[in-house]
Design a protein around this motif. Structure first.
Motif, PDB file in Angstrom:
ATOM      1  N   MET A 194       0.833  -1.204   0.000  1.00 31.37           N
ATOM      2  CA  MET A 194       0.000   0.000   0.000  1.00 31.37           C
ATOM      3  C   MET A 194       0.867   1.253   0.000  1.00 31.37           C
ATOM      4  O   MET A 194       0.578   2.240  -0.676  1.00 31.37           O
ATOM      5  N   GLN A 195       1.955   1.195   0.771  1.00 33.37           N
ATOM      6  CA  GLN A 195       2.852   2.338   0.864  1.00 33.37           C
ATOM      7  C   GLN A 195       3.543   2.615  -0.471  1.00 33.37           C
ATOM      8  O   GLN A 195       3.731   3.760  -0.848  1.00 33.37           O
ATOM      9  N   ARG A 196       3.915   1.559  -1.164  1.00 34.15           N
ATOM     10  CA  ARG A 196       4.735   1.751  -2.357  1.00 34.15           C
ATOM     11  C   ARG A 196       3.930   1.888  -3.639  1.00 34.15           C
ATOM     12  O   ARG A 196       4.325   2.599  -4.535  1.00 34.15           O
ATOM     13  N   VAL A 197       2.831   1.138  -3.723  1.00 34.00           N
ATOM     14  CA  VAL A 197       2.071   1.124  -4.973  1.00 34.00           C
ATOM     15  C   VAL A 197       0.774   1.910  -4.826  1.00 34.00           C
ATOM     16  O   VAL A 197       0.246   2.433  -5.808  1.00 34.00           O
ATOM     17  N   GLY A 198       0.272   1.984  -3.608  1.00 33.96           N
ATOM     18  CA  GLY A 198      -1.015   2.654  -3.388  1.00 33.96           C
ATOM     19  C   GLY A 198      -2.125   1.621  -3.413  1.00 33.96           C
ATOM     20  O   GLY A 198      -2.158   0.769  -4.311  1.00 33.96           O
ATOM     21  N   GLU A 199      -3.023   1.677  -2.426  1.00 33.48           N
ATOM     22  CA  GLU A 199      -4.048   0.637  -2.314  1.00 33.48           C
ATOM     23  C   GLU A 199      -4.938   0.583  -3.547  1.00 33.48           C
ATOM     24  O   GLU A 199      -5.359  -0.482  -3.989  1.00 33.48           O
ATOM     25  N   GLU A 200      -5.213   1.760  -4.154  1.00 29.87           N
ATOM     26  CA  GLU A 200      -6.134   1.793  -5.294  1.00 29.87           C
ATOM     27  C   GLU A 200      -5.540   1.103  -6.521  1.00 29.87           C
ATOM     28  O   GLU A 200      -6.257   0.739  -7.442  1.00 29.87           O
ATOM     29  N   ASN A 201      -4.218   0.895  -6.507  1.00 29.02           N
ATOM     30  CA  ASN A 201      -3.578   0.251  -7.655  1.00 29.02           C
ATOM     31  C   ASN A 201      -3.381  -1.250  -7.453  1.00 29.02           C
ATOM     32  O   ASN A 201      -2.708  -1.909  -8.235  1.00 29.02           O
ATOM     33  N   LEU A 202      -3.934  -1.774  -6.355  1.00 24.51           N
ATOM     34  CA  LEU A 202      -3.731  -3.186  -6.033  1.00 24.51           C
ATOM     35  C   LEU A 202      -5.028  -3.971  -6.193  1.00 24.51           C
ATOM     36  O   LEU A 202      -6.116  -3.443  -5.979  1.00 24.51           O
ATOM     37  N   LYS A 203      -4.895  -5.223  -6.565  1.00 27.14           N
ATOM     38  CA  LYS A 203      -6.033  -6.114  -6.681  1.00 27.14           C
ATOM     39  C   LYS A 203      -5.773  -7.325  -5.805  1.00 27.14           C
ATOM     40  O   LYS A 203      -4.705  -7.925  -5.891  1.00 27.14           O
ATOM     41  N   ARG A 204      -6.708  -7.643  -4.916  1.00 25.52           N
ATOM     42  CA  ARG A 204      -6.509  -8.751  -3.972  1.00 25.52           C
ATOM     43  C   ARG A 204      -7.261 -10.001  -4.400  1.00 25.52           C
ATOM     44  O   ARG A 204      -8.410  -9.926  -4.813  1.00 25.52           O
ATOM     45  N   PHE A 205      -6.595 -11.138  -4.258  1.00 21.31           N
ATOM     46  CA  PHE A 205      -7.257 -12.423  -4.443  1.00 21.31           C
ATOM     47  C   PHE A 205      -7.277 -13.121  -3.093  1.00 21.31           C
ATOM     48  O   PHE A 205      -6.241 -13.549  -2.597  1.00 21.31           O
ATOM     49  N   VAL A 206      -8.472 -13.175  -2.498  1.00 20.14           N
ATOM     50  CA  VAL A 206      -8.618 -13.725  -1.156  1.00 20.14           C
ATOM     51  C   VAL A 206      -8.932 -15.215  -1.259  1.00 20.14           C
ATOM     52  O   VAL A 206      -9.903 -15.591  -1.927  1.00 20.14           O
ATOM     53  N   PRO A 207      -8.131 -16.081  -0.635  1.00 26.37           N
ATOM     54  CA  PRO A 207      -8.347 -17.528  -0.745  1.00 26.37           C
ATOM     55  C   PRO A 207      -9.782 -17.949  -0.454  1.00 26.37           C
ATOM     56  O   PRO A 207     -10.336 -18.800  -1.160  1.00 26.37           O
ATOM     57  N   GLU A 208     -10.409 -17.338   0.557  1.00 22.53           N
ATOM     58  CA  GLU A 208     -11.763 -17.724   0.937  1.00 22.53           C
ATOM     59  C   GLU A 208     -12.761 -17.529  -0.213  1.00 22.53           C
ATOM     60  O   GLU A 208     -13.730 -18.271  -0.329  1.00 22.53           O
ATOM     61  N   ASP A 209     -12.498 -16.521  -1.066  1.00 21.51           N
ATOM     62  CA  ASP A 209     -13.397 -16.276  -2.194  1.00 21.51           C
ATOM     63  C   ASP A 209     -13.311 -17.394  -3.231  1.00 21.51           C
ATOM     64  O   ASP A 209     -14.149 -17.494  -4.122  1.00 21.51           O
ATOM     65  N   PHE A 210     -12.261 -18.210  -3.124  1.00 21.37           N
ATOM     66  CA  PHE A 210     -12.066 -19.278  -4.104  1.00 21.37           C
ATOM     67  C   PHE A 210     -12.212 -20.648  -3.440  1.00 21.37           C
ATOM     68  O   PHE A 210     -11.699 -21.646  -3.925  1.00 21.37           O
ATOM     69  N   GLY A 211     -12.882 -20.648  -2.312  1.00 17.51           N
ATOM     70  CA  GLY A 211     -13.210 -21.910  -1.661  1.00 17.51           C
ATOM     71  C   GLY A 211     -12.067 -22.553  -0.887  1.00 17.51           C
ATOM     72  O   GLY A 211     -12.104 -23.737  -0.591  1.00 17.51           O
ATOM     73  N   VAL A 212     -11.032 -21.782  -0.563  1.00 23.38           N
ATOM     74  CA  VAL A 212      -9.909 -22.343   0.189  1.00 23.38           C
ATOM     75  C   VAL A 212      -9.707 -21.527   1.458  1.00 23.38           C
ATOM     76  O   VAL A 212      -9.748 -20.302   1.423  1.00 23.38           O
ATOM     77  N   SER A 213      -9.517 -22.207   2.581  1.00 22.78           N
ATOM     78  CA  SER A 213      -9.265 -21.482   3.821  1.00 22.78           C
ATOM     79  C   SER A 213      -8.145 -22.157   4.590  1.00 22.78           C
ATOM     80  O   SER A 213      -8.019 -23.371   4.599  1.00 22.78           O
ATOM     81  N   PHE A 214      -7.335 -21.338   5.226  1.00 19.84           N
ATOM     82  CA  PHE A 214      -6.160 -21.846   5.922  1.00 19.84           C
ATOM     83  C   PHE A 214      -6.009 -21.112   7.243  1.00 19.84           C
ATOM     84  O   PHE A 214      -5.231 -20.166   7.341  1.00 19.84           O
ATOM     85  N   PRO A 215      -6.731 -21.508   8.280  1.00 14.69           N
ATOM     86  CA  PRO A 215      -6.619 -20.809   9.567  1.00 14.69           C
ATOM     87  C   PRO A 215      -5.186 -20.915  10.095  1.00 14.69           C
ATOM     88  O   PRO A 215      -4.570 -21.973   9.990  1.00 14.69           O
TER      89      PRO A 215
END
Lengths: 338, 261
Positions: A194-215
């Motif tokens: 976020m500091q270097r690229v800026g949050e608005e320029n980042l795209k997140r892929f969250v494991p939970e959205d793809f059916g995978v979870s790792f507590p």
């Protein structure tokens, strides 16, 4: 343990003999330790809070908090009795320890959902999971890689001819555009991005959205200690939960505490870390049941991934490895922020 | 110029330290100007002034770290130097010892310290002793080798001369062999001091709470370049101090002037 109880008997006898009332309480405390998975930072502040407020003492525990490091395996230290409790790597490291036959049990899970995400640039070539196929990707080959493999498999992407490389300490290759997808914990590397690229320029892929979870970030205890002192284990959980709720309730004080512990840390980063950790700790099943809930569904899904990828030789006895009795004994209402 | 002599000598004694500080300051200034001139991004190379500012913001943390790492180095280095000199002399006198133990020493030095460090911490726990052992491990070997080399550098004709005056083996050792070896030993001590410092920093990566290695690790984890450079700078200051202290000792002890004079 025998010697310890002998010593405490001795201490009790001595203090009774002296009839010094204030000394009695100090002699009654059981000396225990908590080994963290890393150096002091906001990720662990709840434990420091509980200690600072005397919650462990109230439960009869004289708790020392020992920091972790890159070459320390918390499970080993708890299994050998060098430490009483541990905040270890995660469900993955607990599975591995149980498979090796280490006498430890997980008594609570701190991070209810996968604490890391995969990140691409908003204007880059990777816009959806299908784009991973032709992208250059870096990830940690210490567990995160299996989450990635699981995400890809769940989306029918063949990873065999993909370009997935081990990720080094720095996110700079991603920032400089040499890498399309980078792995980041939500509370640390993501902040740097976020500091270097800026949050608005980042795209997140969250494991939970793809059916995978790792507590991850699992609380563990040695089996012998738990069998001999169930009431102390219970007390440790109660005090830790209270410490964490206090940390969430007064974040300013919590960050003050951690900055005192490690003054060279950057305060804004620690504040961000605490916010993120709070979200992760109160996600999933914990949203209803409270902090440190052991969500067996999430645990078995993580377990299945590791079995599928032959990281584990075969299924392990999850019911024995994860013991909810201590955390479940604390009512959910007392494990949730007001 | 006779009156200026003692002053010059005293100045000569602190000269290495002074030189080190001046050079360090000049390098920092040059880097500062370079960073500004070429507009280098702070996460590639931060300005030295920003690094100094970070140190001054929490001076106690950096001071404690330097004291701790310095102490670890000093303990391990002291033991390593004494042991190295002693065993080096023993090797030069006892061929059997040299042929049996020396190869083991060489093998021991092929183990990377990072692998060895994990072992040491398991044996000695997270104590200052564990770090001192790692420093010892890194320092004793160069000292041993150079002490042995120094002992063998003695001119046999001088030995024979002393012997003709009726000197005993002990006297020859004290008056001829050991002094001849000293310049060689000091070369090794200089090398060993830098190695030992590195060992202390690495030793702190196994679950410690204070020390320059810990600060370095914390900086790396958060990719905080300023913090990383702050601990590097503190390490450099510590290294220069050690190096200068050895130079000072050398000037006093090897007053007749050795290799490096």
């Amino acid at each position: 343990m025998k010697r310890r109880s002998f010593l405490s008997t001795l201490g009790l006898a001595a203090s009774t003999a002296m009839l010094a009332a204030p000394a009695v309480q100090a002699a009654d405390l059981e000396s225990v330790s908590l080994r963290l998975k890393w150096l002091p930072q906001a990720q662990f502040v709840g434990f420091y809070m509980a200690k600072a407020k005397g919650y462990y003492e109230d439960e009869g525990l004289d708790l020392a908090i020992n920091p972790g490091g890159p070459n320390l395996l918390t499970e080993n230290l708890v299994a050998t009795g060098a430490d009483t409790f541990g905040l270890s790597g995660g469900t993955d490291s607990v599975f591995a320890a149980i498979e090796k036959g280490l006498p430890i049990t997980c008594i609570g899970i701190s991070h209810q959902e996968t604490p890391f995400v995969f990140v691409s640039k908003a204007d880059g070539p990777v816009q959806e999971i299908a784009d991973f196929k032709d992208a250059s990707i870096t990830t940690w080959f210490t567990g995160a890689n299996y989450v990635l493999f699981g995400m890809l498999a769940a989306n029918d992407i063949d990873r065999t001819d993909m370009n997935i490389q081990p990720q080094q300490v720095s996110v700079t290759p991603f920032v400089d555009g040499q890498v399309d997808v980078v792995t980041a914990t939500r509370y640390n590397e993501y902040y740097t991005l976020m500091q270097r690229v800026g949050e608005e320029n980042l795209k997140r892929f969250v494991p939970e959205d793809f059916g995978v979870s790792f507590p991850r970030d699992t609380l563990i205890v040695g089996n012998d200690f738990a069998a001999e002192h169930p009431e102390l284990v219970q007390g440790f959980m109660r005090a830790s939960v209270k410490g964490w709720l206090d940390a969430f309730a007064d974040k300013e004080a919590a960050i003050d505490l951690i900055m005192k512990e490690a003054p060279t840390l950057e305060r804004p980063h620690q504040e961000f870390m605490l916010d993120e950790v709070e979200k992760i700790m109160l996600a999933g099943a914990a949203a209803e049941q409270g902090l440190f809930t052991i969500d067996m569904d999430a645990v078995s899904s993580a377990h299945q991934i590791l079995v599928d990828y032959d990281v584990l030789g075969g299924p392990i006895d999850l019911e024995a490895a994860f013991d909810s009795q201590f955390i479940d004994a604390i009512p959910s209402a007392e494990r949730l922020p007001e | 110029m006779a009156g200026a002599q003692p002053v010059a000598r005293r100045f000569g004694a602190v000269l290495p330290l002074l030189k080190g500080v001046v050079v360090l300051a000049a390098v920092l200034l040059a880097v500062e100007l370079l960073v500004i001139a070429f507009d280098i991004r702070p996460y590639v190379l931060p300005r030295p002034s920003a690094v100094l500012e970070a140190i001054l913001r929490t001076p106690a943390a950096y001071r404690d770290a330097m004291v701790r790492t310095g102490l670890e180095t000093l303990l391990g280095f002291g033991a390593g130097a004494l042991f190295g000199i002693w065993i080096g002399i023993a090797f030069s006198r006892l061929r059997f010892l040299r042929e049996t133990i020396f190869p083991i020493f060489i093998v021991s030095q092929t183990i990377p310290v990072i692998a060895f460090g994990a072992l040491v911490v398991m044996w000695f726990g997270n104590t200052i002793l564990a770090k001192a052992v790692i420093v010892f491990y890194l320092t004793f070997f160069p000292v041993t080798v150079n002490a042995l080399l120094g002992m063998r550098a003695v001119d046999e004709k001088q030995v024979q001369l002393l012997r003709s005056f009726g000197a005993s083996d002990r006297e020859i050792m004290r008056k001829l062999r050991f002094p001849t070896a000293l310049p060689h030993i000091f070369v090794a001590l200089r090398i060993a001091s830098a190695l030992g410092l590195a060992g202390a920093v690495v030793g702190e990566w196994f679950g410690d709470t204070t020390g320059l290695g810990v600060l370095l690790l914390q900086g790396m984890y958060a990719e905080n370049m300023v913090a990383i450079w702050a601990s590097i700078l503190c390490s450099a200051v510590l290294g220069v101090a050690f190096f200068a202290a050895i130079g000072l000792a050398e000037k006093r002890i090897v007053f007749w002037g050795g290799e490096s004079a």
